[in-house]
Design an enzyme around this catalytic site. Structure first.
Site, PDB file in Angstrom:
ATOM      1  N   CYS A   1      40.245  44.194  20.544  1.00  0.00           N
ATOM      2  CA  CYS A   1      40.190  44.726  19.192  1.00  0.00           C
ATOM      3  C   CYS A   1      41.456  45.511  18.886  1.00  0.00           C
ATOM      4  O   CYS A   1      41.440  46.742  18.831  1.00  0.00           O
ATOM      5  CB  CYS A   1      38.960  45.597  19.024  1.00  0.00           C
ATOM      6  SG  CYS A   1      37.483  44.668  19.387  1.00  0.00           S
ATOM      7  N   GLU A   2      42.539  44.784  18.725  1.00  0.00           N
ATOM      8  CA  GLU A   2      43.852  45.408  18.591  1.00  0.00           C
ATOM      9  C   GLU A   2      44.790  44.302  18.133  1.00  0.00           C
ATOM     10  O   GLU A   2      44.896  43.278  18.811  1.00  0.00           O
ATOM     11  CB  GLU A   2      44.259  45.945  19.981  1.00  0.00           C
ATOM     12  CG  GLU A   2      45.645  46.471  20.125  1.00  0.00           C
ATOM     13  CD  GLU A   2      45.829  47.780  19.382  1.00  0.00           C
ATOM     14  OE1 GLU A   2      46.722  47.829  18.535  1.00  0.00           O
ATOM     15  OE2 GLU A   2      45.069  48.732  19.655  1.00  0.00           O
TER      16      GLU A   2
ATOM     17  N   TYR B   1      53.329  43.514  37.667  1.00  0.00           N
ATOM     18  CA  TYR B   1      52.969  44.437  36.582  1.00  0.00           C
ATOM     19  C   TYR B   1      51.952  43.864  35.602  1.00  0.00           C
ATOM     20  O   TYR B   1      51.921  44.254  34.443  1.00  0.00           O
ATOM     21  CB  TYR B   1      54.237  44.922  35.841  1.00  0.00           C
ATOM     22  CG  TYR B   1      55.232  45.541  36.794  1.00  0.00           C
ATOM     23  CD1 TYR B   1      54.951  46.761  37.403  1.00  0.00           C
ATOM     24  CD2 TYR B   1      56.414  44.892  37.130  1.00  0.00           C
ATOM     25  CE1 TYR B   1      55.831  47.314  38.316  1.00  0.00           C
ATOM     26  CE2 TYR B   1      57.296  45.434  38.046  1.00  0.00           C
ATOM     27  CZ  TYR B   1      57.003  46.644  38.642  1.00  0.00           C
ATOM     28  OH  TYR B   1      57.863  47.189  39.546  1.00  0.00           O
TER      29      TYR B   1
ATOM     30  N   GLY C   1      60.494  44.576  43.586  1.00  0.00           N
ATOM     31  CA  GLY C   1      59.057  44.361  43.399  1.00  0.00           C
ATOM     32  C   GLY C   1      58.881  43.070  42.634  1.00  0.00           C
ATOM     33  O   GLY C   1      58.508  42.032  43.184  1.00  0.00           O
ATOM     34  N   ARG C   2      59.243  43.145  41.353  1.00  0.00           N
ATOM     35  CA  ARG C   2      59.149  41.994  40.457  1.00  0.00           C
ATOM     36  C   ARG C   2      59.830  40.751  41.027  1.00  0.00           C
ATOM     37  O   ARG C   2      59.290  39.651  40.938  1.00  0.00           O
ATOM     38  CB  ARG C   2      59.819  42.380  39.130  1.00  0.00           C
ATOM     39  CG  ARG C   2      59.795  41.328  38.050  1.00  0.00           C
ATOM     40  CD  ARG C   2      60.808  41.702  36.952  1.00  0.00           C
ATOM     41  NE  ARG C   2      60.844  43.126  36.723  1.00  0.00           N
ATOM     42  CZ  ARG C   2      60.156  43.762  35.772  1.00  0.00           C
ATOM     43  NH1 ARG C   2      59.414  43.076  34.946  1.00  0.00           N
ATOM     44  NH2 ARG C   2      60.246  45.070  35.637  1.00  0.00           N
TER      45      ARG C   2
ATOM     46  N   GLU D   1      64.749  47.805  46.922  1.00  0.00           N
ATOM     47  CA  GLU D   1      63.308  47.865  46.674  1.00  0.00           C
ATOM     48  C   GLU D   1      62.861  46.883  45.595  1.00  0.00           C
ATOM     49  O   GLU D   1      62.406  47.286  44.532  1.00  0.00           O
ATOM     50  CB  GLU D   1      62.948  49.292  46.233  1.00  0.00           C
ATOM     51  CG  GLU D   1      63.406  50.352  47.206  1.00  0.00           C
ATOM     52  CD  GLU D   1      63.190  51.763  46.678  1.00  0.00           C
ATOM     53  OE1 GLU D   1      62.799  52.617  47.474  1.00  0.00           O
ATOM     54  OE2 GLU D   1      63.402  52.004  45.468  1.00  0.00           O
TER      55      GLU D   1
HETATM   56  C1  LIG Z   1      59.606  50.309  39.971  1.00  0.00           C
HETATM   57  C2  LIG Z   1      60.496  50.637  41.088  1.00  0.00           C
HETATM   58  C3  LIG Z   1      60.995  49.625  41.896  1.00  0.00           C
HETATM   59  C4  LIG Z   1      60.705  48.165  41.676  1.00  0.00           C
HETATM   60  O1  LIG Z   1      61.168  47.704  40.457  1.00  0.00           O
HETATM   61  P1  LIG Z   1      61.155  46.116  40.181  1.00  0.00           P
HETATM   62  O2  LIG Z   1      61.652  46.013  38.778  1.00  0.00           O
HETATM   63  O3  LIG Z   1      59.753  45.661  40.319  1.00  0.00           O
HETATM   64  O4  LIG Z   1      62.062  45.509  41.182  1.00  0.00           O
HETATM   65  C5  LIG Z   1      61.784  49.976  42.963  1.00  0.00           C
HETATM   66  N1  LIG Z   1      62.062  51.276  43.234  1.00  0.00           N
HETATM   67  C6  LIG Z   1      61.602  52.280  42.463  1.00  0.00           C
HETATM   68  C7  LIG Z   1      61.948  53.662  42.797  1.00  0.00           C
HETATM   69  C8  LIG Z   1      60.810  52.000  41.364  1.00  0.00           C
HETATM   70  O5  LIG Z   1      60.365  52.996  40.595  1.00  0.00           O
END
Ligand SMILES: *Cc1c(COP(=O)(O)O)cnc(C)c1O
Length: 463
Positions: free
Chosen positions: A391-392, A421, A322-323, A320
């Site tokens: 403002c931080e 993100y 994402g990044r 999975e």
């Molecule tokens: C956040 C998350 C991902 C993706 O994480 P990345 O660092 O973006 O690859 C995959 N699986 C689960 C269950 C997550 O919580």
């Protein structure tokens, strides 16, 4: 490249302050392909271009700050993951990194599946036409409405995160006359973040069901008894921004141990194992991420070896990322508003965005790099901190970096690797209006998420 508190040679200031930064690159105008999207370069005038379009033109047309996303790069990376894992494994893009309808369509076209973890993400995925059976639904506290919606839609799997949820999902499915495919998320006691991992991490966190004390085995036992559930496998996600594969090795070993116990107790060989996401990307030139094909090979070897050892059929693997897919594909384009040198310390460069469009630096002490984008410069490097307009005092975008000493208000600067993100965690702090996401491809740009307006803000404020 080595990091040091005091890079060699006096630069701008005679004494450089303590800090966690890399010595300035020999050529500040160079764009390290590791941290920039594939089609990024500079044109004959020195202006940064992406997908064949100059950032000066993008700024004029769409304003700043803006996230500029290289669509060709996104598709390349998605395809590289898909190809690397082949037909014996599934790649689920983690939508929480950045999700929009255009992204869903790209994923669909490139043959990837999609992880969602809220009703809003599910709605986005479905509205863009992602087939429900290619969607996985995650989260540690899905509401009854979210569960019902996911089951009704026919999502390919729901990842169960607690004993309560096992019962909730089973009841919902039964009451709808369905049998829901589920995985059980376990915590394997491995924690991986960037360059280190801990094999004996405490399972002291909100996600998953602990493996160590037999709770995970009990969860499988209960789930297998419920008619509304089709238990297809075990899920584990060990961290984020991971470079070292050894964390996955320990996780796979422990998950396969559970599969073996399940086989011995129930005579059932669960068909799937999901190893989660968390694969690292290069935020600065110091980071060296692995290619998808190396990751695929390593994970498949690890799981095969563990299963042979346990005399189990090798389950279907899913991952999975994402990044690792969206992160490197976008940069944030800002306009410099003020430049404030603090003698003997550093120069504060204020931009027209900040923690409202990139909370990661404040939240995780994340590191970023930055480049002057609207021109090149031969001026001496100066140590800068790129800060926002909020403002931080913790409103920092890039903590320590070098930019040319002649940087001036009106210059455009770009922060690479902000695809993941950043927009998805953006806020309206100080009633900032969240920036647009502009997708660029083959010389054409289009807005895929538009900039918020004062009207948008006031519409929610019903007086
Ligand atoms: C956040 C998350 C991902 C993706 O994480 P990345 O660092 O973006 O690859 C995959 N699986 C689960 C269950 C997550 O919580």
């Amino acid at each position: 490249m080595s990091r040091s508190a005091h890079p060699a040679g006096p630069r701008h200031a005679d004494v450089l302050p303590e800090g966690h930064y890399t010595a300035p690159a020999d050529d500040l105008n160079a764009l390290d392909p590791k941290v920039w999207a594939h089609t990024v370069g500079r044109d004959a005038d020195g202006v940064v271009t992406v997908g064949g379009i100059a950032v000066t033109q993008l700024a004029e047309e769409y304003g700043t700050p803006a996230y500029i996303l290289d669509e060709a790069d996104f598709r390349d990376r998605a395809r590289a993951w898909r190809t690397a894992f082949g037909t014996d494994a599934d790649v689920f893009y983690a939508g929480k990194a950045f999700l929009s309808r255009a992204v869903v369509r790209w994923l669909d076209e490139e043959g990837l599946n999609l992880d969602v973890c809220s009703g809003g993400e599910l709605a986005t995925a479905l509205s863009a036409g992602m087939p429900a059976e290619r969607i996985a639904f995650h989260g540690n506290n899905k509401s009854p409405e979210e569960i019902e919606r996911a089951v009704r839609a026919g999502v390919g799997r729901i990842v169960l995160d607690s004993f309560q949820e096992i019962v909730r999902v089973a009841h919902t499915a039964e009451s709808l006359g369905k049998r829901q495919r589920v995985q059980i998320r376990v915590t394997v006691g491995v924690e991986a973040h960037t360059h280190e991992f801990i094999a004996t991490a405490h399972e002291d966190q909100k996600f998953g069901i602990p493996l160590a004390d037999g709770q995970a085995a009990e969860a499988v036992r209960r789930a297998l008894q419920l008619d509304g559930l089709d238990v297809i496998g075990i899920h584990s996600h060990i961290g984020s921004q991971i470079f070292d594969m050894s964390g996955f090795e320990v996780a796979a070993h422990r998950v396969v141990g559970l599969l073996k116990d399940v086989r011995d107790e129930h005579g059932v060989e669960l068909a799937e194992i999901d190893l989660g996401g968390g694969l690292g990307i290069a935020y600065t030139s110091d980071d060296d991420p692995r290619e998808p094909h190396e990751i695929a090979k390593a994970l498949s070897e690890i799981v095969t070896r563990e299963c042979e050892g346990a005399r189990l059929r090798t389950p279907r693997i899913s991952v999975e990322p994402g990044r690792a897919i969206v992160g490197p594909t976008a940069f944030t384009l800002y306009e410099v508003g003020t430049v404030k040198p603090l003698e003997g310390l550093r120069t504060y460069v204020s931009v027209d965005g900040g923690m409202s469009d990139n909370i990661r630096t404040a939240l995780y002490d994340a590191e970023y790099s930055v480049a002057l984008a609207s021109r090149t410069s031969d001026a001496e490097p100066m140590l800068v901190r790129v800060v926002g307009k909020h403002c931080e005092s913790g409103d920092i975008v890039v903590k320590d970096a070098f930019l040319p000493g002649d940087l001036a208000p009106g210059d455009l600067i770009a922060v690479p690797a902000t695809g993941a993100y950043c927009r998805s965690m953006a806020s309206n702090y100080n009633h900032a209006m969240r920036p647009p996401v502009v997708a660029v491809r083959d010389g054409a740009a289009r807005v895929i998420v538009r900039r918020e307006t004062e009207e948008d803000l006031l519409r929610l404020d019903v007086g």
